[in-house]
Design a protein around this motif. Structure first.
Motif, PDB file in Angstrom:
ATOM      1  N   VAL A   1       0.861  -1.185   0.000  1.00  7.19           N
ATOM      2  CA  VAL A   1       0.000   0.000   0.000  1.00  7.19           C
ATOM      3  C   VAL A   1       0.895   1.233   0.000  1.00  7.19           C
ATOM      4  O   VAL A   1       1.532   1.557   0.999  1.00  7.19           O
ATOM      5  CB  VAL A   1      -0.929   0.005   1.230  1.00  7.19           C
ATOM      6  N   SER A   2       0.964   1.905  -1.143  1.00  8.42           N
ATOM      7  CA  SER A   2       1.737   3.136  -1.256  1.00  8.42           C
ATOM      8  C   SER A   2       1.354   3.833  -2.555  1.00  8.42           C
ATOM      9  O   SER A   2       0.745   3.217  -3.442  1.00  8.42           O
ATOM     10  CB  SER A   2       3.252   2.859  -1.255  1.00  8.42           C
ATOM     11  N   ILE A   3       1.712   5.091  -2.672  1.00  5.86           N
ATOM     12  CA  ILE A   3       1.436   5.815  -3.912  1.00  5.86           C
ATOM     13  C   ILE A   3       2.220   5.184  -5.059  1.00  5.86           C
ATOM     14  O   ILE A   3       1.697   4.952  -6.150  1.00  5.86           O
ATOM     15  CB  ILE A   3       1.799   7.302  -3.750  1.00  5.86           C
ATOM     16  N   GLY A   4       3.510   4.877  -4.814  1.00  3.69           N
ATOM     17  CA  GLY A   4       4.312   4.233  -5.839  1.00  3.69           C
ATOM     18  C   GLY A   4       3.762   2.870  -6.225  1.00  3.69           C
ATOM     19  O   GLY A   4       3.776   2.486  -7.403  1.00  3.69           O
ATOM     20  N   GLY A   5       3.259   2.137  -5.234  1.00  2.00           N
ATOM     21  CA  GLY A   5       2.666   0.839  -5.516  1.00  2.00           C
ATOM     22  C   GLY A   5       1.418   0.942  -6.370  1.00  2.00           C
ATOM     23  O   GLY A   5       1.164   0.092  -7.239  1.00  2.00           O
TER      24      GLY A   5
ATOM     25  N   MET B   1      -3.830  -4.414   6.706  1.00  3.02           N
ATOM     26  CA  MET B   1      -2.666  -4.141   5.858  1.00  3.02           C
ATOM     27  C   MET B   1      -2.009  -2.840   6.297  1.00  3.02           C
ATOM     28  O   MET B   1      -2.676  -1.864   6.599  1.00  3.02           O
ATOM     29  CB  MET B   1      -3.090  -4.037   4.391  1.00  3.02           C
ATOM     30  N   ARG B   2      -0.680  -2.839   6.326  1.00  4.82           N
ATOM     31  CA  ARG B   2       0.067  -1.661   6.742  1.00  4.82           C
ATOM     32  C   ARG B   2       0.622  -0.927   5.524  1.00  4.82           C
ATOM     33  O   ARG B   2       0.838  -1.513   4.467  1.00  4.82           O
ATOM     34  CB  ARG B   2       1.205  -2.064   7.672  1.00  4.82           C
ATOM     35  N   TYR B   3       0.858   0.359   5.710  1.00  2.53           N
ATOM     36  CA  TYR B   3       1.395   1.167   4.607  1.00  2.53           C
ATOM     37  C   TYR B   3       2.811   0.711   4.284  1.00  2.53           C
ATOM     38  O   TYR B   3       3.612   0.424   5.177  1.00  2.53           O
ATOM     39  CB  TYR B   3       1.407   2.651   4.987  1.00  2.53           C
ATOM     40  N   GLY B   4       3.112   0.652   2.994  1.00  5.38           N
ATOM     41  CA  GLY B   4       4.438   0.252   2.563  1.00  5.38           C
ATOM     42  C   GLY B   4       4.436  -1.121   1.937  1.00  5.38           C
ATOM     43  O   GLY B   4       3.389  -1.712   1.639  1.00  5.38           O
TER      44      GLY B   4
END
Length: 551
Positions: free
Chosen positions: A321-325, A379-382
């Motif tokens: 979970v990320s903007i790049g992802g 789910m965690r960020y990253g």
């Protein structure tokens, strides 16, 4: 709607699709297959990575069962996803193709299940399979012309390779084929896919991928959104199935047999709701007893499983979970639409291995699934990675009982996981193996934050490991055994899969397994459907060669 058929198959999961498709293929009989859920013509099913959205929670394609609270797992309720819709769990699972080892099936035969030894079941594994590795022909251990496509993964994550390299550095051998001569070692899983798409049991046996029709056979009637209420009996003879479609209740008649293929939860539930099961339990719920069968719902087995994870790994090669992802997934979606390659063809559990907890064991008793995501809840960020480790032949046994006589209500699932202390000790050994692999430079060089920092570096803190297991262990989504096959009077079905105490009724799915196999259960369930069709039609496949007997 037509209401009279030769055979009625209740449940369009892995085994149900196989037996219905083979019966229809014989050409002489009319076959109806009933499924409570929807059709499978959906991108959520055909796109492999769609499992990330369908497998984890209750929804239109997933019953999303929960177990009863488990005292040895910190009073938590375990997750038991089960497929709902054509293909059953083969429409939401990880697509991993594993058969187990020959001794798994020879143990069945030794326990009184004549005709179910390795030599007898291997031909059905081969008949089902179209394995790309053998190029359109059969070899001693693999099929090349069957309806179920089995392939190597098109675009495995680089981190799956890193896991395999780390495991080799930790001393475990590379295994090119977990369904080959030996199972032990680490490597990549083959998957039930074709051209980068999920190839579930419905595509294999019912419509062969034809997106416009649910059945490729004129004598096969595929009835979706059709809930089985109960099996209808005339005395001790099964004569049909009462079903609910929308607001209407109808009775479908079977001239020859009713075949229950509703899985390890659905099959015993339907038998009990129809009057076959523990007499006292049925009377408590007001269900008239047709045949007392004390073991219906008993002998429930699952692969108890624990997860270790690594967080905050700085790469979008891993799901997260990320903007790049998010941008990476958008690019991968475009790639998938053009080429049917890339991240969306992945099954998350691309690599893994089979291990022995003790060197004196004949076969591996532990299985790892390396995950190209940090599977945490929530789910965690990253981004990160994780790895499941499960006990392949657990000694603990659970049971299933009815919550009510209404088959639309979830049954009561009592797993009793880790109730046998041997399972805990085996899983402790498995955690030590994972910890050792995670520490190798092939993975450790990417950094991140280990999800269990309180473990000692040498992995010897058994009390800490047991606490992690108690707080985190869950199911591997492989329930079996609740309609046990055998030759004794207490078995639910005989080796011909006929239900004891009545006529015209069989159970055909993973619930008939007397003991769980050492690996993922989808391929064995399909084998059971293949073999059942020959039992019903009075046929027998050619037995395997001497080479295959020792595989």
């Amino acid at each position: 709607m037509e209401t009279n058929f030769d055979y009625i198959v209740v449940g369009a999961g892995s085994a149900g699709c196989a037996v219905a498709g083979r019966l229809a293929e014989a050409g002489n009989y009319s076959v109806a297959i009933l499924e409570a859920g929807p059709h499978d013509h959906s991108a959520w099913v055909t796109t492999p990575l769609g499992l990330a959205l369908t497998a984890g929670k209750e929804g239109p394609r997933n019953y999303g069962y929960r177990t009863q609270r488990q005292p040895l797992l910190a009073e938590r309720r375990g997750r038991q996803p089960r497929g709902r819709g054509l293909g059953g769990s083969s429409s939401i699972n990880g697509m991993v193709y594993i058969r187990g080892v020959p001794r798994d099936y020879d143990r069945w035969a030794e326990a009184g299940c004549d005709g179910w030894g390795w030599r007898e079941v291997l031909p059905y594994f081969k008949r089902a399979q179209c394995n790309e590795r053998v190029g359109g022909r059969d070899d001693e251990l693999h099929g090349g012309t069957g309806p179920l496509f089995v392939t190597d993964q098109r675009t495995p994550s680089p981190f799956s390779r890193h896991f395999v390299e780390a495991a080799q550095a930790a001393g475990y051998r590379y295994n090119h084929d977990f369904n080959g001569i030996t199972q032990e070692g680490v490597g990549y899983y083959q998957v039930t896919q074709r051209d980068g798409e999920r190839w579930n049991a419905a595509r294999a046996y019912l419509h062969r991928g034809d997106s416009g029709r649910l059945s490729r056979w004129p004598n096969l009637h595929v009835l979706t959104d059709t809930q089985a209420v109960r099996i209808v009996f005339h005395g001790k003879q099964a004569v049909g199935v009462e079903v609910r479609r929308g607001n209407e209740t109808t009775t479908l008649r079977a001239r020859r047999e009713v075949i229950v293929s509703s899985g390890a939860f659905g099959s015993p539930q339907l038998l009990m709701a129809s009057g076959i099961g523990p007499a006292d339990h049925l009377r408590e719920l007001g269900v008239p007893v047709v045949a007392a069968s004390s073991d219906v719902g008993r002998n429930l087995q699952e692969h108890v499983d624990v997860l270790l994870y690594q967080l905050k790994v700085p790469t979008t090669d891993l799901l997260g979970v990320s903007i790049g992802g998010a941008w990476r997934l958008l690019r991968e979606w475009r790639r998938y639409r053009r080429e049917r390659t890339g991240m969306l063809t992945g099954n998350i559990a691309e690599a893994g291995g089979f291990f022995r907890s003790r060197p004196e064991l004949d076969d591996p008793d532990l299985q790892a699934h390396f995950m190209t995501a940090a599977v945490t809840r929530p789910m965690r960020y990253g981004h990160g990675y994780s790895c499941h480790m499960c006990v392949l032949r657990p000694h603990s046994r659970g049971q299933l009982r009815l919550a009510s006589a209404d088959t639309r209500e979830a049954p009561l699932i009592e797993l009793n996981m880790l109730s046998d202390s041997r399972d805990m000790e085996t899983l402790v050994a498995g955690v030590r193996i994972l910890k050792r692999i995670f520490e190798q430079p092939a993975l450790a060089r990417f950094g991140g934050a280990f999800g269990d920092p309180h473990l000692r570096a040498d992995g010897s803190d058994d009390d800490a490991i047991r606490e992690i297991i108690a707080q985190r262990a869950d199911t591997a989504f492989h329930p079996v055994g609740t309609c046990r096959m055998g030759s004794d009077e207490f078995s639910v079905v005989d080796p011909q899969l006929r239900v004891r105490g009545v006529n015209g009724l069989r159970v055909v799915d993973a619930s008939i397994m007397p003991t769980i196999v050492g690996g993922n259960t989808n391929a064995p369930a399909i084998m059971i459907g293949e073999k059942a069709a020959d039992l019903i039609l009075g046929r027998q496949a050619a037995t395997s060669s001497a080479v295959a007997e020792t595989a």
